[in-house]
Structures are given as C-alpha cells and as structure tokens.
Enzyme design. Structure first.
Site, PDB file in Angstrom:
ATOM      1  N   ASP A  37       0.867  -1.183   0.000  1.00 22.34           N
ATOM      2  CA  ASP A  37       0.000   0.000   0.000  1.00 22.34           C
ATOM      3  C   ASP A  37       0.902   1.230   0.000  1.00 22.34           C
ATOM      4  O   ASP A  37       1.714   1.405   0.910  1.00 22.34           O
ATOM      5  CB  ASP A  37      -0.905  -0.026   1.243  1.00 22.34           C
ATOM      6  N   THR A 102       1.299  13.414 -14.936  1.00 26.59           N
ATOM      7  CA  THR A 102       0.086  13.820 -15.639  1.00 26.59           C
ATOM      8  C   THR A 102       0.151  15.220 -16.249  1.00 26.59           C
ATOM      9  O   THR A 102       0.886  16.097 -15.752  1.00 26.59           O
ATOM     10  CB  THR A 102      -1.098  13.778 -14.638  1.00 26.59           C
ATOM     11  N   TYR A 126      -5.588  16.972  -7.276  1.00 23.42           N
ATOM     12  CA  TYR A 126      -4.897  15.841  -7.907  1.00 23.42           C
ATOM     13  C   TYR A 126      -3.587  16.318  -8.537  1.00 23.42           C
ATOM     14  O   TYR A 126      -2.521  15.722  -8.334  1.00 23.42           O
ATOM     15  CB  TYR A 126      -5.826  15.214  -8.946  1.00 23.42           C
ATOM     16  N   TRP A 151      -4.979  11.591 -20.596  1.00 23.36           N
ATOM     17  CA  TRP A 151      -6.240  11.043 -21.107  1.00 23.36           C
ATOM     18  C   TRP A 151      -6.119   9.545 -21.452  1.00 23.36           C
ATOM     19  O   TRP A 151      -6.389   9.130 -22.585  1.00 23.36           O
ATOM     20  CB  TRP A 151      -6.699  11.845 -22.321  1.00 23.36           C
TER      21      TRP A 151
HETATM   22  N1  LIG Z   1      -5.944   7.738 -16.274  1.00 22.02           N
HETATM   23  C1  LIG Z   1      -5.530   8.863 -16.867  1.00 22.02           C
HETATM   24  O1  LIG Z   1      -6.238   9.459 -17.684  1.00 22.02           O
HETATM   25  C2  LIG Z   1      -4.156   9.415 -16.562  1.00 22.02           C
HETATM   26  C3  LIG Z   1      -3.758  10.598 -17.188  1.00 22.02           C
HETATM   27  C4  LIG Z   1      -2.489  11.117 -16.907  1.00 22.02           C
HETATM   28  C5  LIG Z   1      -1.651  10.446 -16.034  1.00 22.02           C
HETATM   29  N2  LIG Z   1      -2.076   9.310 -15.434  1.00 22.02           N
HETATM   30  C6  LIG Z   1      -1.168   8.642 -14.483  1.00 22.02           C
HETATM   31  O2  LIG Z   1      -0.829   7.386 -15.030  1.00 22.02           O
HETATM   32  C7  LIG Z   1      -0.664   6.433 -13.978  1.00 22.02           C
HETATM   33  C8  LIG Z   1      -1.502   5.209 -14.260  1.00 22.02           C
HETATM   34  O3  LIG Z   1      -2.867   5.588 -14.348  1.00 22.02           O
HETATM   35  P1  LIG Z   1      -4.006   4.504 -14.570  1.00 22.02           P
HETATM   36  O4  LIG Z   1      -4.978   5.098 -15.525  1.00 22.02           O
HETATM   37  O5  LIG Z   1      -3.404   3.181 -14.845  1.00 22.02           O
HETATM   38  O6  LIG Z   1      -4.668   4.503 -13.117  1.00 22.02           O
HETATM   39  P2  LIG Z   1      -5.885   3.639 -12.572  1.00 22.02           P
HETATM   40  O7  LIG Z   1      -6.412   2.767 -13.654  1.00 22.02           O
HETATM   41  O8  LIG Z   1      -6.790   4.551 -11.862  1.00 22.02           O
HETATM   42  O9  LIG Z   1      -5.157   2.673 -11.515  1.00 22.02           O
HETATM   43  C9  LIG Z   1      -4.612   3.181 -10.356  1.00 22.02           C
HETATM   44  C10 LIG Z   1      -3.832   2.064  -9.680  1.00 22.02           C
HETATM   45  O10 LIG Z   1      -3.252   2.615  -8.506  1.00 22.02           O
HETATM   46  C11 LIG Z   1      -3.440   1.688  -7.481  1.00 22.02           C
HETATM   47  N3  LIG Z   1      -3.475   2.352  -6.176  1.00 22.02           N
HETATM   48  C12 LIG Z   1      -4.240   3.385  -5.784  1.00 22.02           C
HETATM   49  N4  LIG Z   1      -3.993   3.672  -4.490  1.00 22.02           N
HETATM   50  C13 LIG Z   1      -3.053   2.790  -4.082  1.00 22.02           C
HETATM   51  C14 LIG Z   1      -2.395   2.568  -2.846  1.00 22.02           C
HETATM   52  N5  LIG Z   1      -2.650   3.297  -1.738  1.00 22.02           N
HETATM   53  N6  LIG Z   1      -1.481   1.569  -2.778  1.00 22.02           N
HETATM   54  C15 LIG Z   1      -1.224   0.793  -3.853  1.00 22.02           C
HETATM   55  N7  LIG Z   1      -1.817   0.956  -5.047  1.00 22.02           N
HETATM   56  C16 LIG Z   1      -2.728   1.949  -5.148  1.00 22.02           C
HETATM   57  C17 LIG Z   1      -4.758   1.029  -7.770  1.00 22.02           C
HETATM   58  O11 LIG Z   1      -4.745  -0.152  -7.037  1.00 22.02           O
HETATM   59  P3  LIG Z   1      -5.966  -1.184  -6.884  1.00 22.02           P
HETATM   60  O12 LIG Z   1      -5.731  -2.134  -7.999  1.00 22.02           O
HETATM   61  O13 LIG Z   1      -5.758  -1.796  -5.543  1.00 22.02           O
HETATM   62  O14 LIG Z   1      -7.223  -0.373  -6.976  1.00 22.02           O
HETATM   63  C18 LIG Z   1      -4.654   0.864  -9.266  1.00 22.02           C
HETATM   64  O15 LIG Z   1      -3.953  -0.315  -9.595  1.00 22.02           O
HETATM   65  C19 LIG Z   1      -0.993   7.181 -12.687  1.00 22.02           C
HETATM   66  O16 LIG Z   1       0.199   7.624 -12.105  1.00 22.02           O
HETATM   67  C20 LIG Z   1      -1.797   8.368 -13.143  1.00 22.02           C
HETATM   68  O17 LIG Z   1      -1.649   9.460 -12.256  1.00 22.02           O
HETATM   69  C21 LIG Z   1      -3.294   8.762 -15.685  1.00 22.02           C
END
Ligand SMILES: NC(=O)c1ccc[n+]([C@@H]2O[C@H](COP(=O)([O-])OP(=O)(O)OC[C@H]3O[C@@H](n4cnc5c(N)ncnc54)[C@H](OP(=O)(O)O)[C@@H]3O)[C@@H](O)[C@H]2O)c1
Length: 300
Positions: A37, A102, A126, A151
């Site tokens: 975590d 991001t 965020y 995105w």
């Molecule tokens: N989604 C977007 O549009 C976007 C855009 C720009 C940048 N990003 C960045 O890209 C990266 C990946 O994004 P994504 O879309 O793959 O995110 P996501 O689908 O929302 O997944 C987030 C992940 O983080 C894990 N997580 C959250 N809190 C946690 C904690 N306390 N300890 C351990 N794990 C934790 C979640 O774990 P669980 O499996 O346990 O829920 C999940 O596996 C992130 O750094 C995000 O900020 C995303």
C-alpha cells in the site's frame, strides 16, 4: 530483465502485464494492495526489496480527480508520499524508477503544447499531489525518469471510451465538452513505450538524456467531443453502440475539480533520448474501441 510495477488492476499496470506476458525477455511483477500500500511506507520497501527488480515502474496513483478535491490528504499520501517511498525503495537497492505523472500538473493557460521545461502550475488537488510526487522522485536522485501522459484509455477499466460506449447503449445523444484539448493515449501504447524505455534506463541511468521529465502521449490532439466522435466512428463501423455528440463548454458541465483547458503535452526529450514516438491518437482510440466491442463482458 525483471521489472516491478506498482498497482495491479490499474489501466497502465494491466497493459504492462498483458505485453510482458507475450515476451520472454521481460519478467514483470505487479505490486499491489493489500500487500503493498503506497500509503504504508514499510509495505513499499518490503515489496520492492523482495522482488529485487532491475527497474521499477511507478504506475499506481490516487486517480479520482474529483474526489481528491475533498480528500487531498489521502491523495497526497499516495501520489506524493507513495511516489517518494517507491523512489527511495528503488534507490536503496540501486535501481532506477520510471514514475508516471500527468498533464494536470499544468494550468492549461498556454496556447501551445506544454514542454518538459515549462513550469508546472496545477489548478486542482490531484495535480498538486502529482506534482509533489514528481518532486519527491527527483529528490530521491538523478537516476529516475518522470513520464507525463494524458487522457489514458484502455480495455481494462473505467475510462472515457468505455463510458461513451456504455452511455450510447441507452442514450441517443450525449453532451461532451468541446473546449478542453488533449491527446488521448492508449494504455497499451504507453506500456509498450515504457518497456522500450526500461532496458536503456536500467543500463545507463547516469545518462542525463535518459533521466528527468518526459512527455509521452499519442500524437496530435483533439477535444473530448472530437474523441467521442472518433469512438463512435469506429463503433459504427463495427456495428456497436452509437450516439450523437452534442458539443458543450466546460462551464456547462461543472465538476468538483477544475480541469485545464489545454492538456496538450509536447517536447522532444522522448524522441531524442529514447527514439520513441507514438502514433496519432485516433489509431489508439480505434484499437481500444475494437477491444471493448470484442469483449462482450466489458459492454454487457
Ligand atoms: N488515467 C488517466 O487518464 C491518466 C492521465 C495522466 C496520467 N495518469 C497517471 O498514469 C498512472 C496510471 O494511471 P491509470 O490510468 O493506470 O490509473 P488507474 O487505472 O486509476 O489505476 C490506479 C492504480 O493505482 C493503485 N493504487 C491506488 N492507491 C493505491 C495505494 N494506496 N497503494 C497501492 N496501489 C494503489 C490502484 O490499485 P488497486 O488495484 O488496488 O485499486 C490501481 O492499480 C498514474 O500515475 C496516473 O496518475 C493517468
């Protein structure tokens, strides 16, 4: 090489897991809750130490952008505190980190794509917590890379493409914001790029061209409304759900957190350092639509 990625069910983690499963040269270990975590430092150090990877991809984050407005402390503990723990744990075993960040670190006021050298100025909680995460990673040493993307969409979890297709099953018309511009980026394309970055970074993490901040998105840009149109173009071609897109302004779609109007990320560091460039965002959108429509479980 052995790579540890934080998060198990996240879009980017699942994309990495899918690609790594098809390769014999990469062993990918996903570290996630409850064992690891990000808000519990001891679990982060123990997990990284146990895997002894050659490189860590720090992909897990508190990504609930609106919820973060009301619970910035929880978001900070994961996005800044967690990022710090991951980078320090990697430093302790002498390996580099690729940390994901991001477009939301910028305020969106610029009239051109943001460069890696531009000064961030987040306009929501965020974004603030993610920027602190970037700084924590940088503070842990010069051997790390921060990869900003935007995105993200995939067949793996909640995202804009899935939402559009689901809504279109019951609504003939959908209002979509047309004054926020960015580059939708496929998690699978992003993951492929991360796996291409990993070997040179692990081998030459003292090379300044391979470390620091990188902007990594699909090429080109569009508004959310244009993205929705592209989703339905591909869905129509495949006989999937389709809706009429009604363009609206951000002010007509109030959300808890403010979003930058200009989310475009540019710059040449990724091309110059790693020789990586992604294809146009429409290619990735069409691929995600095909995967979602092909998997009946995603669109019951
Ligand atoms: N989604 C977007 O549009 C976007 C855009 C720009 C940048 N990003 C960045 O890209 C990266 C990946 O994004 P994504 O879309 O793959 O995110 P996501 O689908 O929302 O997944 C987030 C992940 O983080 C894990 N997580 C959250 N809190 C946690 C904690 N306390 N300890 C351990 N794990 C934790 C979640 O774990 P669980 O499996 O346990 O829920 C999940 O596996 C992130 O750094 C995000 O900020 C995303």
């Amino acid at each position: 090489m052995r790579i540890a990625v934080t998060g198990r069910s996240g879009q980017v983690s699942r994309a990495l897991q899918e690609l790594a499963a098809m390769r014999t040269d990469i062993e990918l270990v996903a570290l996630g809750r409850p064992e690891m975590d990000l808000a519990e430092p001891a679990t982060v150090y123990a997990a990284v130490e146990a895997v002894r990877p050659d490189l860590v991809i720090s992909a897990a984050a508190y990504t609930a952008v609106d919820k973060a407005e009301d619970d910035e402390v929880s978001a900070w503990n994961v996005n800044a505190g967690g990022a710090s723990h991951v980078a320090e744990a990697a430093r302790a075993i002498g390996v580099p980190v690729i940390h994901l960040s991001t477009d939301y670190v910028f305020d969106g006021q610029a009239d051109r794509p943001y460069l890696e050298s531009d000064t961030p100025h987040p306009i929501n909680a965020y974004g603030r917590t993610k920027l602190d995460g970037e700084r924590a990673v940088a503070a842990a040493g010069r051997r790390h890379s921060v990869v900003r993307t935007s995105w993200v969409h995939s067949p793996f979890g909640p995202n804009f493409v899935l939402t559009m297709l689901r809504l279109a099953k019951t609504r003939p018309e959908i209002s979509v914001v047309a004054d926020q511009h960015g580059a939708p980026t496929a998690a699978l394309d992003l993951a492929d790029a991360l796996l291409r970055m990993a070997p040179p970074l692990a081998a030459r993490s003292d090379d300044a061209a391979l470390t620091g901040i990188f902007h990594l998105t699909a090429a080109g840009s569009g508004s959310w409304a244009a993205v929705a149109e592209a989703v339905f173009d591909e869905s129509r071609r495949l006989g999937g759900p389709v809706a009429v897109v009604r363009p609206i302004e951000t002010k007509d779609y109030p959300t808890r957190a403010r979003r930058p109007l200009n989310s475009r990320l540019g710059g040449t560091r990724l091309r110059n350092g790693y020789g990586i460039e992604l294809s146009d965002w429409r290619v990735g959108i069409a691929a995600t639509v095909r995967r979602i429509l092909g998997d009946g479980a995603l669109l019951p």
